[in-house]
Design a protein around this motif. Structure first.
Motif, PDB file in Angstrom:
ATOM      1  N   GLY A   1     -14.165 -23.727  -9.953  1.00  0.00           N
ATOM      2  CA  GLY A   1     -14.229 -24.771  -8.941  1.00  0.00           C
ATOM      3  C   GLY A   1     -12.918 -25.481  -8.699  1.00  0.00           C
ATOM      4  O   GLY A   1     -12.855 -26.461  -7.950  1.00  0.00           O
ATOM      5  N   GLY A   2     -11.851 -25.012  -9.345  1.00  0.00           N
ATOM      6  CA  GLY A   2     -10.527 -25.553  -9.066  1.00  0.00           C
ATOM      7  C   GLY A   2     -10.370 -27.018  -9.407  1.00  0.00           C
ATOM      8  O   GLY A   2     -10.806 -27.498 -10.457  1.00  0.00           O
ATOM      9  N   THR A   3      -9.766 -27.763  -8.482  1.00  0.00           N
ATOM     10  CA  THR A   3      -9.413 -29.159  -8.722  1.00  0.00           C
ATOM     11  C   THR A   3     -10.621 -30.019  -9.026  1.00  0.00           C
ATOM     12  O   THR A   3     -10.586 -30.889  -9.903  1.00  0.00           O
ATOM     13  N   GLU A   4     -11.723 -29.803  -8.335  1.00  0.00           N
ATOM     14  CA  GLU A   4     -12.928 -30.602  -8.545  1.00  0.00           C
ATOM     15  C   GLU A   4     -13.437 -30.452  -9.986  1.00  0.00           C
ATOM     16  O   GLU A   4     -13.772 -31.437 -10.647  1.00  0.00           O
ATOM     17  N   ALA A   5     -13.491 -29.214 -10.485  1.00  0.00           N
ATOM     18  CA  ALA A   5     -13.953 -28.970 -11.853  1.00  0.00           C
ATOM     19  C   ALA A   5     -12.969 -29.527 -12.872  1.00  0.00           C
ATOM     20  O   ALA A   5     -13.358 -30.049 -13.921  1.00  0.00           O
ATOM     21  N   GLN A   6     -11.680 -29.419 -12.557  1.00  0.00           N
ATOM     22  CA  GLN A   6     -10.666 -29.936 -13.477  1.00  0.00           C
ATOM     23  C   GLN A   6     -10.706 -31.464 -13.549  1.00  0.00           C
ATOM     24  O   GLN A   6     -10.490 -32.055 -14.616  1.00  0.00           O
ATOM     25  N   ASP A   7     -11.005 -32.107 -12.439  1.00  0.00           N
ATOM     26  CA  ASP A   7     -11.163 -33.556 -12.450  1.00  0.00           C
ATOM     27  C   ASP A   7     -12.386 -33.955 -13.289  1.00  0.00           C
ATOM     28  O   ASP A   7     -12.364 -34.945 -14.020  1.00  0.00           O
TER      29      ASP A   7
ATOM     30  N   MET B   1      -5.098 -35.993 -30.192  1.00  0.00           N
ATOM     31  CA  MET B   1      -5.094 -34.937 -29.180  1.00  0.00           C
ATOM     32  C   MET B   1      -4.356 -33.721 -29.736  1.00  0.00           C
ATOM     33  O   MET B   1      -3.178 -33.809 -30.102  1.00  0.00           O
ATOM     34  N   LEU B   2      -5.043 -32.589 -29.808  1.00  0.00           N
ATOM     35  CA  LEU B   2      -4.444 -31.374 -30.351  1.00  0.00           C
ATOM     36  C   LEU B   2      -3.841 -30.501 -29.263  1.00  0.00           C
ATOM     37  O   LEU B   2      -2.822 -29.853 -29.474  1.00  0.00           O
ATOM     38  N   ASP B   3      -4.476 -30.471 -28.094  1.00  0.00           N
ATOM     39  CA  ASP B   3      -3.958 -29.649 -27.001  1.00  0.00           C
ATOM     40  C   ASP B   3      -4.487 -30.189 -25.680  1.00  0.00           C
ATOM     41  O   ASP B   3      -5.634 -30.648 -25.604  1.00  0.00           O
ATOM     42  N   LEU B   4      -3.648 -30.155 -24.662  1.00  0.00           N
ATOM     43  CA  LEU B   4      -4.041 -30.639 -23.337  1.00  0.00           C
ATOM     44  C   LEU B   4      -3.357 -29.790 -22.288  1.00  0.00           C
ATOM     45  O   LEU B   4      -2.134 -29.678 -22.260  1.00  0.00           O
ATOM     46  N   SER B   5      -4.159 -29.163 -21.428  1.00  0.00           N
ATOM     47  CA  SER B   5      -3.627 -28.339 -20.356  1.00  0.00           C
ATOM     48  C   SER B   5      -3.967 -29.002 -19.024  1.00  0.00           C
ATOM     49  O   SER B   5      -5.142 -29.084 -18.635  1.00  0.00           O
ATOM     50  N   GLU B   6      -2.957 -29.495 -18.348  1.00  0.00           N
ATOM     51  CA  GLU B   6      -3.168 -30.253 -17.118  1.00  0.00           C
ATOM     52  C   GLU B   6      -3.437 -29.338 -15.925  1.00  0.00           C
ATOM     53  O   GLU B   6      -2.955 -28.204 -15.870  1.00  0.00           O
ATOM     54  N   GLY B   7      -4.214 -29.861 -14.962  1.00  0.00           N
ATOM     55  CA  GLY B   7      -4.494 -29.120 -13.745  1.00  0.00           C
ATOM     56  C   GLY B   7      -3.306 -29.134 -12.805  1.00  0.00           C
ATOM     57  O   GLY B   7      -2.398 -29.954 -12.942  1.00  0.00           O
ATOM     58  N   GLU B   8      -3.327 -28.228 -11.839  1.00  0.00           N
ATOM     59  CA  GLU B   8      -2.192 -28.153 -10.907  1.00  0.00           C
ATOM     60  C   GLU B   8      -2.090 -29.397 -10.023  1.00  0.00           C
ATOM     61  O   GLU B   8      -0.992 -29.925  -9.806  1.00  0.00           O
ATOM     62  N   GLU B   9      -3.247 -29.885  -9.526  1.00  0.00           N
ATOM     63  CA  GLU B   9      -3.232 -31.036  -8.618  1.00  0.00           C
ATOM     64  C   GLU B   9      -3.746 -32.299  -9.288  1.00  0.00           C
ATOM     65  O   GLU B   9      -3.203 -33.377  -9.099  1.00  0.00           O
TER      66      GLU B   9
ATOM     67  N   LYS C   1      -7.304 -28.565 -17.109  1.00  0.00           N
ATOM     68  CA  LYS C   1      -7.967 -27.273 -17.268  1.00  0.00           C
ATOM     69  C   LYS C   1      -8.762 -27.262 -18.567  1.00  0.00           C
ATOM     70  O   LYS C   1      -9.814 -26.636 -18.659  1.00  0.00           O
ATOM     71  N   GLY C   2      -8.223 -27.949 -19.562  1.00  0.00           N
ATOM     72  CA  GLY C   2      -8.910 -27.997 -20.839  1.00  0.00           C
ATOM     73  C   GLY C   2      -8.217 -28.946 -21.798  1.00  0.00           C
ATOM     74  O   GLY C   2      -7.083 -29.379 -21.575  1.00  0.00           O
ATOM     75  N   ALA C   3      -8.910 -29.289 -22.876  1.00  0.00           N
ATOM     76  CA  ALA C   3      -8.345 -30.179 -23.888  1.00  0.00           C
ATOM     77  C   ALA C   3      -9.060 -29.934 -25.211  1.00  0.00           C
ATOM     78  O   ALA C   3     -10.235 -29.544 -25.242  1.00  0.00           O
ATOM     79  N   VAL C   4      -8.332 -30.136 -26.283  1.00  0.00           N
ATOM     80  CA  VAL C   4      -8.903 -30.083 -27.626  1.00  0.00           C
ATOM     81  C   VAL C   4      -8.455 -31.339 -28.356  1.00  0.00           C
ATOM     82  O   VAL C   4      -7.261 -31.631 -28.421  1.00  0.00           O
ATOM     83  N   MET C   5      -9.424 -32.103 -28.875  1.00  0.00           N
ATOM     84  CA  MET C   5      -9.068 -33.301 -29.626  1.00  0.00           C
ATOM     85  C   MET C   5      -9.901 -33.381 -30.896  1.00  0.00           C
ATOM     86  O   MET C   5     -10.987 -32.802 -30.992  1.00  0.00           O
ATOM     87  N   GLU C   6      -9.338 -34.081 -31.868  1.00  0.00           N
ATOM     88  CA  GLU C   6     -10.029 -34.290 -33.132  1.00  0.00           C
ATOM     89  C   GLU C   6     -10.468 -35.750 -33.197  1.00  0.00           C
ATOM     90  O   GLU C   6      -9.675 -36.649 -32.935  1.00  0.00           O
ATOM     91  N   ILE C   7     -11.734 -35.956 -33.490  1.00  0.00           N
ATOM     92  CA  ILE C   7     -12.275 -37.310 -33.613  1.00  0.00           C
ATOM     93  C   ILE C   7     -12.620 -37.519 -35.080  1.00  0.00           C
ATOM     94  O   ILE C   7     -13.472 -36.822 -35.644  1.00  0.00           O
ATOM     95  N   LYS C   8     -11.923 -38.467 -35.695  1.00  0.00           N
ATOM     96  CA  LYS C   8     -12.018 -38.660 -37.141  1.00  0.00           C
ATOM     97  C   LYS C   8     -12.831 -39.912 -37.474  1.00  0.00           C
ATOM     98  O   LYS C   8     -12.498 -41.011 -37.027  1.00  0.00           O
ATOM     99  N   GLY C   9     -13.887 -39.709 -38.233  1.00  0.00           N
ATOM    100  CA  GLY C   9     -14.752 -40.807 -38.642  1.00  0.00           C
ATOM    101  C   GLY C   9     -15.974 -40.228 -39.327  1.00  0.00           C
ATOM    102  O   GLY C   9     -16.371 -39.093 -39.041  1.00  0.00           O
ATOM    103  N   GLN C  10     -16.568 -40.987 -40.229  1.00  0.00           N
ATOM    104  CA  GLN C  10     -17.708 -40.467 -40.970  1.00  0.00           C
ATOM    105  C   GLN C  10     -18.872 -40.142 -40.032  1.00  0.00           C
ATOM    106  O   GLN C  10     -19.254 -40.964 -39.202  1.00  0.00           O
ATOM    107  N   PHE C  11     -19.381 -38.927 -40.138  1.00  0.00           N
ATOM    108  CA  PHE C  11     -20.487 -38.416 -39.335  1.00  0.00           C
ATOM    109  C   PHE C  11     -20.104 -38.193 -37.864  1.00  0.00           C
ATOM    110  O   PHE C  11     -20.988 -38.090 -37.013  1.00  0.00           O
ATOM    111  N   ALA C  12     -18.808 -38.116 -37.571  1.00  0.00           N
ATOM    112  CA  ALA C  12     -18.394 -37.859 -36.183  1.00  0.00           C
ATOM    113  C   ALA C  12     -18.990 -36.548 -35.671  1.00  0.00           C
ATOM    114  O   ALA C  12     -19.480 -36.474 -34.543  1.00  0.00           O
ATOM    115  N   TYR C  13     -18.969 -35.503 -36.501  1.00  0.00           N
ATOM    116  CA  TYR C  13     -19.523 -34.218 -36.069  1.00  0.00           C
ATOM    117  C   TYR C  13     -21.036 -34.310 -35.867  1.00  0.00           C
ATOM    118  O   TYR C  13     -21.582 -33.787 -34.891  1.00  0.00           O
ATOM    119  N   GLY C  14     -21.719 -34.989 -36.786  1.00  0.00           N
ATOM    120  CA  GLY C  14     -23.168 -35.122 -36.664  1.00  0.00           C
ATOM    121  C   GLY C  14     -23.583 -35.802 -35.378  1.00  0.00           C
ATOM    122  O   GLY C  14     -24.543 -35.388 -34.715  1.00  0.00           O
TER     123      GLY C  14
END
Length: 342
Positions: free
Chosen positions: A108-114, A136-144, A148-161
């Protein structure tokens, strides 16, 4: 839990406790988890007893000011009990761990990236409200616009749960700000949540199984952007898993971040293998694909966030987009608990 905690604390007091480093780290982690259950329980039990004593006293000797204080304390206790009840549903093997959250824009291009960038903000705001640390581990910005995507780590007890129920496809319906004809668009983005595994967990990664590519970091600009090949992409050939990082100026640091991401994903893959037989028997298991969204966020012609798994609906979409997703997490966890009980 109190009895086990006492036994561990006695063991930790022994002068030889740290002779076995691996065992010691395991005990320290278990003590941390146990204290997260025992200390709130004992605190709430004590406060409830005190509130009951004050209530009995006020029944004999009424006092408007003290009665107002008691009402306020009861409200606080109820809120903390509700939060503790929700936490009690987090009984998975890895629920106590930090979380790695991966967001990817759909077609969906720009709309999906937004839309992907809106979800990134949503989870960032949620984590900030919880007092969790965000990296923030990785961030890929959209053209406009957007990402496009991002990977982040959230640190705190039971964050994954807490974040585990967020894995899946999220659907947006709105009048697109990027459409000159102001038409309504439907966009998709996927969210995957992984437990952050400890260094002592043995996940074997062989050098010969890796293809490592380096490239120039991309972004909005700056002194160090697009001048050195500091960004790193690693492909794990046996599984086809691809991870990337360009958040650091150092190629060495980006490689270390990639290896951490890869280890987390391989760990999650092993967990999923172990659960494959059980999952196959689960009629409610859903294929995470762009045809099976877990939640829809509608901005026009009405406002509504609808979780398709629990049928929970919230009309204040803007509040949800500001990080207020706890009702959806709670409904999902309670549904899982009632299903397990049945």
């Amino acid at each position: 839990k109190r009895s086990t905690l006492n036994a561990y604390e006695e063991e930790m007091a022994d002068a030889a406790f740290w002779n076995d480093q691996e065992h010691a780290r395991d005990i320290v982690q278990q003590v941390k988890v146990l204290k997260g259950w025992v200390e709130p329980t004992e605190s709430l039990t004590s406060r409830i007893a005190s509130a009951r004593e004050l209530d009995e006293l006020l029944a004999m000797e009424p006092d408007a000011g003290m009665n107002a204080d008691l009402d306020a304390e009861v409200e606080r206790i109820v809120a903390e009990l509700d939060a503790f009840e929700l936490k009690s549903l987090l009984r998975g093997k890895d629920d106590f761990r930090d979380a790695q959250v991966e967001i990817s824009a759909g077609a969906g291009g720009t709309e999906a990236q937004d839309w992907a960038s809106m979800l990134l903000r949503l989870y960032t705001r949620w984590a900030e409200r919880k007092g969790f640390e965000i990296e923030m581990l990785d961030l890929s910005e959209g053209e406009e616009a957007g990402i496009k995507g991002a990977v982040m780590e959230i640190k705190g007890q039971f964050a994954y749960g807490f974040l585990r129920p967020e894995s899946g496809v999220h659907r947006l319906v709105r009048i697109s700000p990027f459409d000159s004809q102001a038409r309504r668009h439907t966009s998709f983005a996927s969210v995957f949540v992984y437990p952050v595994v400890n260094e002592e967990i043995n996940i074997e990664i062989r050098e010969e199984d890796l293809r490592i590519d380096v490239y120039r970091a991309s972004g909005a600009g700056g002194q160090h952007v697009n001048k050195t090949s500091s960004a790193v992409r690693i492909t794990h050939l046996p599984t086809g898993i691809v991870v990337a990082s360009q958040s650091e100026r150092s190629q060495f640091k980006n490689k270390a971040t990639c290896m951490k991401q890869l280890k987390n994903k391989l760990y999650q893959r092993e967990i999923e293998k172990q659960a494959a037989v059980k999952a196959a028997m689960d009629a409610n298991k859903m294929d995470v694909s762009f045809g099976s969204q877990i939640r829809s966020y509608v901005f026009q012609p009405y406002t509504m966030v609808n979780d398709h798994r629990t049928e929970l609906k919230v009309t204040d979409v803007h509040k949800v987009m500001d990080g207020a997703i706890d009702p959806f997490i709670e409904a999902f966890l309670k549904q899982g608990a009632s299903g397990a009980a049945a």
